[in-house]
Structures are given as structure tokens and as C-alpha cells.
Design a protein around this motif. Structure first.
Motif, PDB file in Angstrom:
ATOM      1  N   ASP A 133       0.855  -1.201   0.000  1.00 13.72           N
ATOM      2  CA  ASP A 133       0.000   0.000   0.000  1.00 13.72           C
ATOM      3  C   ASP A 133       0.885   1.243   0.000  1.00 13.72           C
ATOM      4  N   MET A 134       1.559   1.464  -1.132  1.00 10.34           N
ATOM      5  CA  MET A 134       2.638   2.444  -1.194  1.00 10.34           C
ATOM      6  C   MET A 134       2.164   3.877  -1.036  1.00 10.34           C
ATOM      7  N   ASN A 135       0.953   4.142  -1.529  1.00  9.83           N
ATOM      8  CA  ASN A 135       0.434   5.506  -1.414  1.00  9.83           C
ATOM      9  C   ASN A 135       0.245   5.918   0.050  1.00  9.83           C
ATOM     10  N   ARG A 136       0.129   4.916   0.926  1.00 10.41           N
ATOM     11  CA  ARG A 136      -0.036   5.219   2.347  1.00 10.41           C
ATOM     12  C   ARG A 136       1.299   5.621   2.977  1.00 10.41           C
ATOM     13  N   TRP A 137       2.366   4.890   2.593  1.00 13.58           N
ATOM     14  CA  TRP A 137       3.616   5.132   3.333  1.00 13.58           C
ATOM     15  C   TRP A 137       4.645   6.013   2.628  1.00 13.58           C
ATOM     16  N   ILE A 138       4.588   6.133   1.305  1.00 15.74           N
ATOM     17  CA  ILE A 138       5.582   6.978   0.626  1.00 15.74           C
ATOM     18  C   ILE A 138       5.563   8.417   1.183  1.00 15.74           C
ATOM     19  N   PRO A 139       4.373   9.037   1.332  1.00 18.51           N
ATOM     20  CA  PRO A 139       4.368  10.400   1.872  1.00 18.51           C
ATOM     21  C   PRO A 139       4.841  10.479   3.321  1.00 18.51           C
ATOM     22  N   LYS A 140       4.761   9.345   4.057  1.00 18.58           N
ATOM     23  CA  LYS A 140       5.236   9.371   5.446  1.00 18.58           C
ATOM     24  C   LYS A 140       6.759   9.403   5.513  1.00 18.58           C
ATOM     25  N   LEU A 144       7.740  15.010  -0.143  1.00 18.15           N
ATOM     26  CA  LEU A 144       8.176  15.374  -1.500  1.00 18.15           C
ATOM     27  C   LEU A 144       8.491  14.161  -2.372  1.00 18.15           C
ATOM     28  N   TRP A 145       8.514  12.982  -1.774  1.00 22.41           N
ATOM     29  CA  TRP A 145       8.921  11.792  -2.532  1.00 22.41           C
ATOM     30  C   TRP A 145       7.844  11.393  -3.525  1.00 22.41           C
ATOM     31  N   SER A 146       8.216  11.344  -4.830  1.00 21.64           N
ATOM     32  CA  SER A 146       7.251  10.925  -5.848  1.00 21.64           C
ATOM     33  C   SER A 146       7.158   9.407  -5.916  1.00 21.64           C
ATOM     34  N   GLY A 147       8.170   8.730  -5.408  1.00 26.04           N
ATOM     35  CA  GLY A 147       8.130   7.275  -5.398  1.00 26.04           C
ATOM     36  C   GLY A 147       9.200   6.603  -6.241  1.00 26.04           C
ATOM     37  N   THR A 152      16.993   8.645  -0.687  1.00 24.35           N
ATOM     38  CA  THR A 152      17.822   8.560   0.512  1.00 24.35           C
ATOM     39  C   THR A 152      17.369   9.574   1.554  1.00 24.35           C
ATOM     40  N   VAL A 153      17.335   9.122   2.810  1.00 21.60           N
ATOM     41  CA  VAL A 153      17.074  10.024   3.932  1.00 21.60           C
ATOM     42  C   VAL A 153      18.341  10.073   4.772  1.00 21.60           C
ATOM     43  N   LYS A 157      19.078  13.363  15.351  1.00 16.90           N
ATOM     44  CA  LYS A 157      17.912  13.686  16.181  1.00 16.90           C
ATOM     45  C   LYS A 157      17.465  15.136  16.014  1.00 16.90           C
ATOM     46  N   HIS A 158      18.285  15.960  15.340  1.00 13.39           N
ATOM     47  CA  HIS A 158      17.928  17.375  15.177  1.00 13.39           C
ATOM     48  C   HIS A 158      17.368  17.716  13.805  1.00 13.39           C
ATOM     49  N   GLU A 159      17.920  17.104  12.767  1.00 20.71           N
ATOM     50  CA  GLU A 159      17.459  17.494  11.434  1.00 20.71           C
ATOM     51  C   GLU A 159      17.408  16.300  10.491  1.00 20.71           C
ATOM     52  N   ARG A 160      16.799  16.554   9.321  1.00 22.25           N
ATOM     53  CA  ARG A 160      16.546  15.467   8.380  1.00 22.25           C
ATOM     54  C   ARG A 160      16.535  16.047   6.978  1.00 22.25           C
ATOM     55  N   LYS A 161      17.126  15.291   6.048  1.00 18.46           N
ATOM     56  CA  LYS A 161      17.101  15.717   4.645  1.00 18.46           C
ATOM     57  C   LYS A 161      16.687  14.535   3.782  1.00 18.46           C
ATOM     58  N   PHE A 162      15.931  14.831   2.731  1.00 18.32           N
ATOM     59  CA  PHE A 162      15.460  13.775   1.833  1.00 18.32           C
ATOM     60  C   PHE A 162      15.970  14.032   0.416  1.00 18.32           C
TER      61      PHE A 162
END
Lengths: 181, 206
Positions: A133-140, A144-147, A152-153, A157-162
Motif C-alpha cells: 500500500d505504497m500511497n499510504r507510506w511513501i508520503p510518510k 516530497l517523494w514521488s516514489g 535517501t534520507v 535527532k535534530h534534522e533530516r534531509k530527503f
């Protein structure tokens, strides 16, 4: 440049194959195959649905986590895997942890994924995400992820980049360094 | 002073990097829901050129960017055929477009497309985006990537973008048929409820 790396990789792969076939007697070949399949059985795959996997994206420890989504059928992913491996080896003592999240198809775990992990001697931790059920978890993972993969993430604990892109080693290392400073 | 120089080199490099990143992002944006699609003229596997304007009777289109070589695309082939069989008679034919660069992906060559279409018995056109201009205009990112269009007085309007359904692995385990729901809504004169979905797919080889 990238294609030459890939070519080199292919050459290495084919070199491995021919190496095996040099065992002339057919008995020997069978023995090699049996050995290979028992090794495949030794590969323990951790398989998660998204709810089980989510914790890997939200660790609150003191490490920088580099989480790469890939699959053996994805050529650009396979091409950049050595860079993630190199990163994992070079930065292990700087509290950096690489996690390779395979999106391979379940019916190919034994025939494709496990042999790939063995053949390429992947040292980074490999887990499998199997959740149709990819449409459920890709946005999580990231809004911005189109799929498309590779993706890569990088987070601590302070920041995150995708990143929905392929990396060269230096691009990847530069992104990591912004988390280490 | 030396330190300053290093910083400026880093800054220049960052600028250079961002200069390379921005245009690619812009080019990949593509159509949004509600945009009017400009028509294309692409070569079908039978050698004929196909445009949306050729379909005088159509009420809309189910456009799919797909290929021979992506396992996800292959898993959806039967479902594409089923969609075409159900919805072409109702005015929403399937049109498949192969967006990959065939020198990078020889398994998607024009000949290979022909063979695959014959083997599977494709009931719809299978067009090659040889110049790779159409997929980028649409903003297709992966195979398979679906676009449902509705023909209106303004032109062909994008009504749905995304996946066919919510289970690539097993057609019998599907809970939500996104494309069918979208086309059914349009056929009934209703608004499409779920206008966009996401799915893992194979990156288009440019």
C-alpha cells in the motif's frame, strides 16, 4: 564517469561468474552451487511492513543515519550502492550508520536479493520493506517523494534531509558532512 | 586569509551545485491536476503516428508511461489490458507511452516493444517517446505512471495522476482501484475524489 564505474562493476560481476565456471568437472559445479545456496540460506533477512519499519526513520540516538531505498532491479541504485558501502566503512567511527532498505519483490528474495547481498559482500545493514500500500507510506517517508528510487534520507535527532536522486561518492559525502559539522 | 579562501571556494562550489540542481527540478515538474495537456504525435509499434486528436469519439484518456523492462510495469500489464477492455468502449481508451532512452535501456527498443505487445496481446497503442519530450512535459517520473485526462471544451484536462491501484503484487488483494474510481467518477459527471497517489516505480532512463 558513472557509466565507467558501472561497467567496472559489471566486469567484476562477470569475472566472479567466469571464476565459478572454471571448475571444469560438472560435479564440482554442482558442489559450488550447493555451497552457494546454503550460503543464501544463511542470509537472515529482516522483513518489515511500513509500521514496523518506521522506527528506523526516527531513531533518537547520537548517530547520523543514512537510509537508502534501493532494489536489485534498479540499475541506478545498484550503481550507487558501493558509495553507501564506502561511506559506511569510512565514517563508522564518526557515529554514522548506513541502512540499506531493499524494495525487492518478495518472490525474488531467495533468487535475487540474497545472492546479491552475498556476491557484493554488503557490509551495511540490509533490511527489506514489503508493504504494497505504497500511497499510504511513501508520503510518510517524505512528503516530497514521488516514489522513484534511488531515494535517501539522512537524519540525526535534530534534522533530516530527503533526496530523490542518485549520488556520486563526493556528493553523498558532502551531504553527510553537513550533518557532522 | 587562507581560511577565507577556503570558505569562498566552498561557497562557489555550493553555488555551482545549486545551479545544476534547480533546472532539473523545474523540468521535472510537469502537469498538475487541472492543467490542459498539449497534444503529441508519437510513433506506435505498428508504424503509425498517434495523437490525442485522432480520437474524435473519446471522452478522455487513460495515459500510462510504461515500459518492457521495469518489473512493476510488467506486473501491471494485465491490469492495463483489462482497463482498456472496460473503458475504451465507454470513451476512455488506454494509451501507453514508453519514455526510456533505448540506448540506456535496450530492452525497451522499438522492436522489443513490438514483441512485448504481441506476446501480451496489448489492445491499446504502445507509443515510443523517442525524443523523450512528452514524458517530461507530463512530469512522469517513473514507470508505470498513470494520467487520466478528460476531454473538455478547453482541451484534455488532467484529472488523476498516480498509480493504478494500491497493490502492485496481487491484483486480487487490491483494496482501492484508483484509476477505475477516477474514470467512473468522470463518466458519472462527478469530481474525482482521490486525485493523486504515489507508488514506487522504476526511474525513467533519460
Amino acid at each position: 564517469m558513472r557509466s565507467s564505474v558501472f561497467l567496472a562493476f559489471l566486469l567484476v560481476l562477470s569475472a566472479c561468474n567466469t571464476g565459478k565456471h572454471k571448475e571444469t568437472a560438472s560435479d564440482a559445479t554442482i558442489a559450488v552451487q550447493q555451497e552457494a545456496s546454503s550460503e543464501v540460506n544463511d542470509v537472515d533477512l529482516e522483513i518489515y511492513d511500513y509500521d514496523g519499519f518506521e522506527a528506523f526513520l526516527n531513531k533518537k540516538d547520537n548517530k547520523v543515519h543514512v537510509v537508502n531505498f534501493w532494489a536489485t532491479w534498479c540499475a541506478p541504485c545498484v550503481k550507487e550502492l558501493p558509495y553507501f558501502e564506502q561511506l559506511n566503512a569510512s565514517y563508522a567511527d564518526e557515529n554514522v550508520e548506513v541502512l540499506l532498505v531493499s524494495l525487492d519483490f518478495p518472490h525474488l528474495y531467495e533468487s535475487k536479493l540474497k545472492p546479491f547481498i552475498l556476491k557484493n559482500k554488503l557490509a551495511s545493514k540490509v533490511i527489506v520493506l514489503d508493504d504494497p500500500d505504497m500511497n499510504r507510506w511513501i508520503p510518510k517517508v517524505d512528503s516530497l517523494w514521488s516514489g522513484s528510487i534511488p531515494a535517501t534520507v539522512i537524519y540525526n535527532k535534530h534534522e533530516r534531509k530527503f533526496f530523490e536522486q542518485s549520488f556520486t561518492y563526493s556528493e553523498l559525502e558532502n551531504e553527510l558532512k553537513s550533518f557532522l559539522n | 586569509m587562507k581560511h577565507m579562501k577556503n570558505i569562498s571556494i566552498v561557497l562557489i562550489m555550493m553555488l555551482l551545485l545549486s545551479a545544476f540542481t534547480v533546472p532539473t527540478k523545474g523540468a521535472n515538474d510537469g502537469y498538475k491536476i487541472g492543467d490542459v495537456v498539449s497534444d503529441f504525435k508519437l510513433k506506435n509499434i505498428d508504424g503509425n503516428m498517434v495523437s490525442l486528436a485522432d480520437y474524435k469519439e473519446a471522452k478522455g484518456f487513460i495515459i500510462t508511461f510504461t515500459c518492457n523492462t521495469c518489473p512493476y510495469a510488467v506486473m501491471y500489464e494485465d491490469r492495463l489490458i483489462a482497463l482498456d477492455k472496460t473503458y475504451a468502449p465507454k470513451g476512455y481508451p488506454v494509451i501507453a507511452i514508453m519514455p526510456n532512452n533505448t540506448s540506456l535501456s535496450p530492452g525497451d527498443s522499438f522492436e522489443a516493444m513490438n514483441e512485448r505487445a504481441k506476446t501480451k496481446g496489448f489492445t491499446f497503442p504502445y507509443l515510443i517517446d523517442k525524443e523523450q519530450t512528452v514524458y517530461s512535459k507530463f512530469g512522469a517520473k517513473r514507470t508505470p505512471h498513470m494520467f487520466v485526462l478528460q476531454k473538455t471544451d478547453k482541451g484534455n484536462v488532467v484529472k488523476y495522476i498516480g498509480a493504478i491501484d494500491d497493490n502492485y503484487k496481487d491484483a486480487s488483494a487490491v483494496n482501492t482501484k484508483y484509476v477505475e474510481n477516477a474514470v467512473n467518477a468522470l463518466l458519472n459527471g462527478k469530481e474525482v475524489e482521490q486525485k493523486e497517489t504515489k507508488a514506487i516505480g522504476c526511474t525513467i532512463k533519460a
